[in-house]
Motif scaffolding. Structure first.
Motif, PDB file in Angstrom:
ATOM      1  N   GLU A  16       8.691  -2.277  17.161  1.00  0.00           N
ATOM      2  CA  GLU A  16       7.755  -3.269  17.700  1.00  0.00           C
ATOM      3  C   GLU A  16       7.574  -3.078  19.209  1.00  0.00           C
ATOM      4  O   GLU A  16       6.457  -3.128  19.721  1.00  0.00           O
ATOM      5  CB  GLU A  16       8.280  -4.679  17.406  1.00  0.00           C
ATOM      6  N   LEU A  17       8.664  -2.852  19.890  1.00  0.00           N
ATOM      7  CA  LEU A  17       8.618  -2.641  21.336  1.00  0.00           C
ATOM      8  C   LEU A  17       7.839  -1.372  21.682  1.00  0.00           C
ATOM      9  O   LEU A  17       7.029  -1.358  22.607  1.00  0.00           O
ATOM     10  CB  LEU A  17      10.043  -2.570  21.893  1.00  0.00           C
ATOM     11  N   ALA A  51      16.470  -1.602  22.830  1.00  0.00           N
ATOM     12  CA  ALA A  51      16.519  -2.268  21.515  1.00  0.00           C
ATOM     13  C   ALA A  51      17.564  -1.607  20.637  1.00  0.00           C
ATOM     14  O   ALA A  51      17.488  -0.426  20.349  1.00  0.00           O
ATOM     15  CB  ALA A  51      15.158  -2.190  20.859  1.00  0.00           C
ATOM     16  N   ALA A  66      13.979  -2.447  13.951  1.00  0.00           N
ATOM     17  CA  ALA A  66      12.749  -3.239  13.823  1.00  0.00           C
ATOM     18  C   ALA A  66      12.229  -3.640  15.196  1.00  0.00           C
ATOM     19  O   ALA A  66      11.029  -3.531  15.471  1.00  0.00           O
ATOM     20  CB  ALA A  66      13.013  -4.473  12.971  1.00  0.00           C
ATOM     21  N   HIS A  67      13.106  -4.081  16.061  1.00  0.00           N
ATOM     22  CA  HIS A  67      12.711  -4.450  17.415  1.00  0.00           C
ATOM     23  C   HIS A  67      12.267  -3.221  18.203  1.00  0.00           C
ATOM     24  O   HIS A  67      11.354  -3.299  19.023  1.00  0.00           O
ATOM     25  CB  HIS A  67      13.854  -5.150  18.155  1.00  0.00           C
ATOM     26  N   SER A  68      12.925  -2.120  17.953  1.00  0.00           N
ATOM     27  CA  SER A  68      12.597  -0.879  18.644  1.00  0.00           C
ATOM     28  C   SER A  68      11.166  -0.447  18.329  1.00  0.00           C
ATOM     29  O   SER A  68      10.400  -0.110  19.224  1.00  0.00           O
ATOM     30  CB  SER A  68      13.585   0.209  18.230  1.00  0.00           C
ATOM     31  N   GLU A 117      18.275  -2.860  17.480  1.00  0.00           N
ATOM     32  CA  GLU A 117      17.819  -2.929  16.094  1.00  0.00           C
ATOM     33  C   GLU A 117      16.552  -2.102  15.923  1.00  0.00           C
ATOM     34  O   GLU A 117      15.643  -2.170  16.759  1.00  0.00           O
ATOM     35  CB  GLU A 117      17.526  -4.378  15.720  1.00  0.00           C
ATOM     36  N   LYS A 120       4.116  -2.041  21.263  1.00  0.00           N
ATOM     37  CA  LYS A 120       3.596  -2.886  22.335  1.00  0.00           C
ATOM     38  C   LYS A 120       3.458  -2.076  23.639  1.00  0.00           C
ATOM     39  O   LYS A 120       2.444  -2.172  24.341  1.00  0.00           O
ATOM     40  CB  LYS A 120       4.532  -4.087  22.543  1.00  0.00           C
TER      41      LYS A 120
END
Length: 98
Positions: free
Chosen positions: A77-78, A69, A73-75, A71, A81
Protein backbone atom coordinates in the motif's frame (compact mmCIF):
# COMPACT_ATOMS: atom_id res chain seq x y z
CA UNK A 1 49.03 36.00 -77.53
CA UNK A 2 49.37 36.63 -73.82
CA UNK A 3 45.71 37.59 -73.71
CA UNK A 4 44.75 34.07 -74.80
CA UNK A 5 46.97 32.59 -72.12
CA UNK A 6 45.56 34.95 -69.50
CA UNK A 7 42.03 33.93 -70.51
CA UNK A 8 43.02 30.29 -70.20
CA UNK A 9 44.48 30.89 -66.73
CA UNK A 10 41.36 32.83 -65.73
CA UNK A 11 39.18 29.95 -66.92
CA UNK A 12 41.27 27.48 -64.91
CA UNK A 13 41.09 29.75 -61.88
CA UNK A 14 37.35 30.16 -62.28
CA UNK A 15 36.94 26.37 -62.50
CA UNK A 16 38.99 25.88 -59.33
CA UNK A 17 36.97 28.53 -57.46
CA UNK A 18 33.74 26.87 -58.60
CA UNK A 19 35.03 23.51 -57.38
CA UNK A 20 36.04 25.02 -54.05
CA UNK A 21 32.62 26.61 -53.62
CA UNK A 22 30.93 23.28 -54.41
CA UNK A 23 33.20 21.50 -51.93
CA UNK A 24 32.44 24.15 -49.32
CA UNK A 25 28.70 23.65 -49.77
CA UNK A 26 29.07 19.85 -49.47
CA UNK A 27 31.11 20.17 -46.29
CA UNK A 28 28.67 22.73 -44.90
CA UNK A 29 25.74 20.39 -45.60
CA UNK A 30 27.57 17.48 -43.96
CA UNK A 31 28.28 19.65 -40.93
CA UNK A 32 24.62 20.66 -40.67
CA UNK A 33 23.56 17.02 -40.89
CA UNK A 34 26.10 16.04 -38.24
CA UNK A 35 24.84 18.79 -35.94
CA UNK A 36 21.27 17.58 -36.45
CA UNK A 37 22.28 13.99 -35.60
CA UNK A 38 24.21 15.16 -32.54
CA UNK A 39 21.20 17.16 -31.35
CA UNK A 40 18.91 14.15 -31.77
CA UNK A 41 21.34 11.84 -30.01
CA UNK A 42 21.71 14.31 -27.15
CA UNK A 43 17.92 14.38 -26.77
CA UNK A 44 17.85 10.59 -26.64
CA UNK A 45 20.65 10.56 -24.05
CA UNK A 46 18.79 13.12 -21.93
CA UNK A 47 15.60 11.03 -22.08
CA UNK A 48 17.50 7.87 -21.12
CA UNK A 49 19.22 9.69 -18.25
CA UNK A 50 15.81 10.79 -17.01
CA UNK A 51 14.51 7.22 -17.22
CA UNK A 52 17.52 5.94 -15.28
CA UNK A 53 16.98 8.60 -12.65
CA UNK A 54 13.33 7.60 -12.33
CA UNK A 55 14.24 3.93 -11.96
CA UNK A 56 16.83 4.76 -9.34
CA UNK A 57 14.27 6.82 -7.43
CA UNK A 58 11.77 3.97 -7.53
CA UNK A 59 14.42 1.54 -6.33
CA UNK A 60 15.32 3.87 -3.46
CA UNK A 61 11.66 4.23 -2.56
CA UNK A 62 11.23 0.47 -2.54
CA UNK A 63 14.17 0.16 -0.19
CA UNK A 64 12.73 2.84 2.09
CA UNK A 65 9.30 1.24 2.07
CA UNK A 66 10.76 -2.16 2.89
CA UNK A 67 12.57 -0.70 5.88
CA UNK A 68 9.59 1.30 7.12
CA UNK A 69 6.79 -1.23 6.69
CA UNK A 70 7.25 -4.55 8.38
CA UNK A 71 3.97 -6.06 7.17
CA UNK A 72 3.73 -6.92 3.44
CA UNK A 73 0.20 -5.49 3.12
CA UNK A 74 1.28 -2.12 4.46
CA UNK A 75 4.41 -2.25 2.35
CA UNK A 76 2.46 -2.72 -0.89
CA UNK A 77 0.00 0.00 0.00
CA UNK A 78 2.81 2.38 0.88
CA UNK A 79 4.64 1.61 -2.38
CA UNK A 80 1.51 2.33 -4.41
CA UNK A 81 0.88 5.60 -2.61
CA UNK A 82 4.49 6.75 -3.02
CA UNK A 83 4.48 5.79 -6.71
CA UNK A 84 1.29 7.80 -7.14
CA UNK A 85 2.99 10.81 -5.55
CA UNK A 86 5.99 10.36 -7.80
CA UNK A 87 3.80 10.26 -10.92
CA UNK A 88 2.08 13.47 -9.83
CA UNK A 89 5.43 15.14 -9.17
CA UNK A 90 6.69 14.00 -12.60
CA UNK A 91 3.58 15.51 -14.20
CA UNK A 92 4.21 18.78 -12.39
CA UNK A 93 7.85 18.83 -13.50
CA UNK A 94 6.84 18.10 -17.11
CA UNK A 95 4.23 20.87 -16.93
CA UNK A 96 6.80 23.34 -15.59
CA UNK A 97 9.25 22.44 -18.38
CA UNK A 98 6.66 23.27 -21.02
Amino acid sequence: MSTGRELEQMAILEKRVTQLIASYHEVRESLDQARYVIHNLQSIIDAKDEEIKNFQNRDNISKIVNTIAAEPAHSTELKLKINEYIREIDKCIAYLRD
